[in-house]
Design an enzyme around this catalytic site. Sequence first.
Site, PDB file in Angstrom:
ATOM      1  N   LYS A 252       0.843  -1.195   0.000  1.00  0.00           N
ATOM      2  CA  LYS A 252       0.000   0.000   0.000  1.00  0.00           C
ATOM      3  C   LYS A 252       0.881   1.249   0.000  1.00  0.00           C
ATOM      4  CE  LYS A 252      -3.931  -1.704   2.725  1.00  0.00           C
ATOM      5  NZ  LYS A 252      -5.002  -1.538   1.746  1.00  0.00           N
ATOM      6  N   ARG A 326     -10.337 -11.435   1.865  1.00  0.00           N
ATOM      7  CA  ARG A 326     -11.213 -12.473   1.312  1.00  0.00           C
ATOM      8  C   ARG A 326     -10.544 -13.849   1.350  1.00  0.00           C
ATOM      9  NH1 ARG A 326     -11.726  -9.176  -4.208  1.00  0.00           N
ATOM     10  NH2 ARG A 326     -11.258  -7.521  -2.721  1.00  0.00           N
TER      11      ARG A 326
HETATM   12  N1  BES Z   1      -8.000  -3.662   4.449  1.00  0.00           N
HETATM   13  C1  BES Z   1      -8.213  -3.218   3.126  1.00  0.00           C
HETATM   14  C2  BES Z   1      -9.520  -2.443   2.939  1.00  0.00           C
HETATM   15  C3  BES Z   1      -9.696  -1.157   3.711  1.00  0.00           C
HETATM   16  C4  BES Z   1      -9.580   0.056   3.092  1.00  0.00           C
HETATM   17  C5  BES Z   1     -10.075  -1.179   5.042  1.00  0.00           C
HETATM   18  C6  BES Z   1      -9.789   1.223   3.794  1.00  0.00           C
HETATM   19  C7  BES Z   1     -10.286  -0.002   5.758  1.00  0.00           C
HETATM   20  C8  BES Z   1     -10.150   1.185   5.128  1.00  0.00           C
HETATM   21  C9  BES Z   1      -8.263  -4.412   2.184  1.00  0.00           C
HETATM   22  O1  BES Z   1      -7.502  -5.513   2.536  1.00  0.00           O
HETATM   23  C10 BES Z   1      -7.773  -3.941   0.860  1.00  0.00           C
HETATM   24  O2  BES Z   1      -6.659  -3.525   0.796  1.00  0.00           O
HETATM   25  N2  BES Z   1      -8.614  -4.016  -0.150  1.00  0.00           N
HETATM   26  C11 BES Z   1      -8.256  -3.596  -1.461  1.00  0.00           C
HETATM   27  C12 BES Z   1      -8.803  -4.618  -2.416  1.00  0.00           C
HETATM   28  C13 BES Z   1      -8.361  -4.438  -3.836  1.00  0.00           C
HETATM   29  C14 BES Z   1      -6.876  -4.694  -3.968  1.00  0.00           C
HETATM   30  C15 BES Z   1      -9.141  -5.379  -4.706  1.00  0.00           C
HETATM   31  C16 BES Z   1      -8.896  -2.233  -1.710  1.00  0.00           C
HETATM   32  O3  BES Z   1     -10.030  -2.012  -1.292  1.00  0.00           O
HETATM   33  O4  BES Z   1      -8.230  -1.399  -2.322  1.00  0.00           O
HETATM   34 ZN    ZN Z   2      -5.474  -5.391   1.885  1.00  0.00          ZN
END
Ligand code: BES
Ligand code: ZN
Length: 470
Positions: A252, A326
């Site tokens: 990230k 997931r």
């Molecule tokens: N933990 C994150 C989602 C998240 C975002 C939680 C903001 C709380 C606040 C999750 O694991 C994630 O990174 N999801 C990605 C999925 C994508 C790569 C398909 C996302 O939402 O960008």
């Molecule tokens: Zn994630």
Amino acid sequence: MNLQIAQNTDANTNLAFFVSELSQLNSSLFSEKEWNFLANALEDKPDQWVSVNQYNKYIFVYRYKKHLPGNNTFSESCRKAGALLVETLNTQKLKNINVNALGYEALVAEGMVLANYKYLKYFSDTDKKASSLTEMYFENIAEADLKEVQNLTDAVCYSRDLVNTPVWDLTADQLADAAKESGKKYGYRVEVLNKKKIESLKMGGLLAVNKGSIDDPAFIILEHKPKNPKNKKPIVLVGKGVVYDTGGLSLKPSAFMDTMKCDMGGAAAVMGALQTLAANKSNTHVVGLIPATDNRPGGNAVTPGDVITMMSGKTVEVLNTDAEGRLILADALHYAKKYKPELVIDLATLTGAAAAAIGRYGIVAMGDASDEHWTKITTSGENTYERVVRFPFWEEYDELIKSDIADIKNLGGKEGGAITAGKFLANFTDYPYIHLDIAGPAFIETNDGYQKKGATGVGVRLLYDLIKNY
Ligand code: BES
Ligand code: ZN
Ligand code: ZN
């Protein structure tokens, strides 16, 4: 915060009255001047606290606007009035309050305790940072009802503490320890499966996410089973327990990473719910399942392009290691089948897309549970103001997670990201299912009434209300 029934409160204890009409006040508490002042002030200022300084104590009065009893917006305004009172008391450095809310004590108390919450663990001058308000007394409420609020708000604060704790002090094993401690204290069963056991169960999703970590994963099982439960088949709650989400190799950007200690918000909600249900001696059989690990780009981390085999036997092409929630939830949802559950609800800070869609004001929900289940959870959402918004779950979205080389992939298309994540999860269910994406409300940037900056503990009150009224 310890809540107490008011018993002959001494003359120096501050008083608060939550009324709809001035005539509900005992005028002998006030001088004529004070009474006239209150009458004037409350006339033009409903829905706020007006105070009278009587030197040895303050008296606070709130006049709420006329309402229909049982109206949910009114419930929330009771909580908010409680929060506003706490803010005022702390600003004035007062330490006690005796509240008479003419029957709305439970809601006002809920707002008060949640508003008085602070996460102080890491300050060196905790005393100075602590709230001045330490004693709350309530009239017009039965001891048992106040105890219920106490247990509920304790559980919300337990959940908030867990989410606010950085991964340094909350690895998967430490999360499991926190569950064991609560289970011991409140009398429910907690079992923790270690890495060896997780390997023997072939939980391929949980193991893949854990591969880049030096800390072991844990699979936490909580169970509240009363002697004569009113349900034959249990309700299973599943919580995402990513104790820190760096994104893994699909790292990230830092602005998106810095709050990712909140990625076990689903786990914390499930833990808080089980704690309240046990503490309040619910007669419903409920199981909680928490797959827990951090998600890091360590030496042997799972890579984009890898294909993994899940506990269910399904294969998954991992195209983005940041879509890790997931993967671990899939194994827990598969594990849930062995309980032959009546209903399974998972809670997860799963997608930025859910947060983008409705922000912090509600929970993105989807699934194929019956309309009756949906009515119940929607009603509980309104009751608790942890509002639930049902998203579509049309089969067309399944197309978006088809893989060229495996059964499914962990990444959808550009659109509908919250839904494709839910669709991915549904591949591992065979029972009535509701998926709650709490990425928006789990962790917030600013104070708002009884929700404090940081962890909100969202989900605990919703689940408790749902199961209590089930
Ligand atoms: N933990 C994150 C989602 C998240 C975002 C939680 C903001 C709380 C606040 C999750 O694991 C994630 O990174 N999801 C990605 C999925 C994508 C790569 C398909 C996302 O939402 O960008
Ligand atoms: Zn994630
Ligand atoms: Zn995550």
